[in-house]
Write an enzyme that holds these catalytic residues in place. Structure first.
Site, PDB file in Angstrom:
ATOM      1  N   HIS A 131     -64.301 -45.919 -53.577  1.00  0.00           N
ATOM      2  CA  HIS A 131     -65.198 -45.310 -52.606  1.00  0.00           C
ATOM      3  C   HIS A 131     -64.944 -43.803 -52.546  1.00  0.00           C
ATOM      4  O   HIS A 131     -64.004 -43.300 -53.168  1.00  0.00           O
ATOM      5  CB  HIS A 131     -64.997 -45.926 -51.216  1.00  0.00           C
ATOM      6  CG  HIS A 131     -65.629 -47.268 -51.059  1.00  0.00           C
ATOM      7  ND1 HIS A 131     -65.052 -48.421 -51.556  1.00  0.00           N
ATOM      8  CD2 HIS A 131     -66.793 -47.658 -50.469  1.00  0.00           C
ATOM      9  CE1 HIS A 131     -65.824 -49.455 -51.282  1.00  0.00           C
ATOM     10  NE2 HIS A 131     -66.880 -49.023 -50.614  1.00  0.00           N
ATOM     11  N   LYS A 135     -63.312 -41.897 -47.265  1.00  0.00           N
ATOM     12  CA  LYS A 135     -63.291 -43.214 -46.615  1.00  0.00           C
ATOM     13  C   LYS A 135     -61.905 -43.480 -46.056  1.00  0.00           C
ATOM     14  O   LYS A 135     -60.899 -43.401 -46.774  1.00  0.00           O
ATOM     15  CB  LYS A 135     -63.695 -44.311 -47.607  1.00  0.00           C
ATOM     16  CG  LYS A 135     -63.773 -45.701 -46.967  1.00  0.00           C
ATOM     17  CD  LYS A 135     -64.339 -46.720 -47.943  1.00  0.00           C
ATOM     18  CE  LYS A 135     -64.329 -48.138 -47.379  1.00  0.00           C
ATOM     19  NZ  LYS A 135     -65.167 -48.272 -46.163  1.00  0.00           N
TER      20      LYS A 135
END
Length: 246
Positions: A131, A135
């Site tokens: 990600h 994040k």
């Protein structure tokens, strides 16, 4: 009849996406936009509360929303199996409901479903998820849910083969499956579930190229949250996957 929606976490990427879609969709209206400095009381009076905040904040948002009488759509990661079980028991006799969606991408849901099916046929399984660098949580909620669903499908078969689990580089185990998390600039979201067998491997990979991939799932989840009671976890429970006819 118009359904009023309060978006908590409205200033983030997902919050802005939710706000735009709600404003563009007939039958829905944004009644409040809450940021990090907002009082939770600002959501009071909404029919639906959308929670796209952070793992540490999400439970407080859900608790306040339920007390105010709203239904809740949770798009925040970090809801562990134990936390979900506690919420399910709290909602057992409630009139309102909560819908928790670890991932709004239809492709991601299908990838997890296919991985769950494959999990019964391979004893060697690992997950690599990537990600954006910003994040906060790892492993991702999608990876955790994928591992948990594979684990449920393997009841009676025993844990997967995961050697050298005492080594930190072997990843975090969820339902005995090692998960490896990457946080990189330039990445939106990616998950690869790899299965190893005698003389072969199988990989099921999903790539999110743009956040527009969440739009169809968001609209599906909003519609379901309107009339939700109790607890629903996972977009797959709102989709007709046709597995019973397979």
């Amino acid at each position: 009849m118009v359904t009023s929606v309060a978006v908590v976490g409205a200033n983030g990427t997902m919050g802005r996406l939710f706000t735009r879609l709600i404003e563009e969709t007939p039958g829905f209206d944004v009644s409040a936009r809450l940021g990090s400095s907002s009082s939770l009381d600002e959501m009071n009076g909404a029919d639906i509360v959308v929670d796209v905040t952070a793992p540490a904040v999400s439970p407080k948002v859900v608790e306040h929303a339920l007390r105010s009488g709203a239904n809740v759509l949770v798009g925040t990661s970090g809801w562990s199996r134990d936390r979900v079980a506690t919420l399910r028991s709290q909602l057992a006799d409630a009139d309102n409901g909560v819908v928790i969606i670890p991932n709004f991408s239809l492709g991601s849901v299908l990838g997890t479903t296919l991985a769950t099916i494959a999990g019964r046929f391979f004893d060697s399984i690992e997950i690599v998820e990537a990600h954006r660098a910003a994040k906060i949580d790892s492993p991702s909620g999608t990876a955790v849910r994928t591992a948990e669903l594979i684990g449920e499908a393997r009841v009676g078969l025993g844990p997967v083969e995961a050697p050298y689990t005492d080594q930190r580089a072997r990843g975090q185990q969820v339902s005995s499956i090692p998960i490896h998390s990457l946080r990189l600039a330039g990445v939106v979201a990616r998950q690869e579930v790899t299965f190893g067998g005698t003389g072969e491997t199988l990989s099921i990979t999903h790539n999110t190229i743009d956040s527009s991939s969440y739009e169809q799932g968001i609209l599906l989840a909003l519609e379901a949250t309107r009339t939700a009671t109790g607890l629903t976890v996972g977009l797959e429970n709102l989709m007709d996957l046709g597995l019973s006819r397979a």
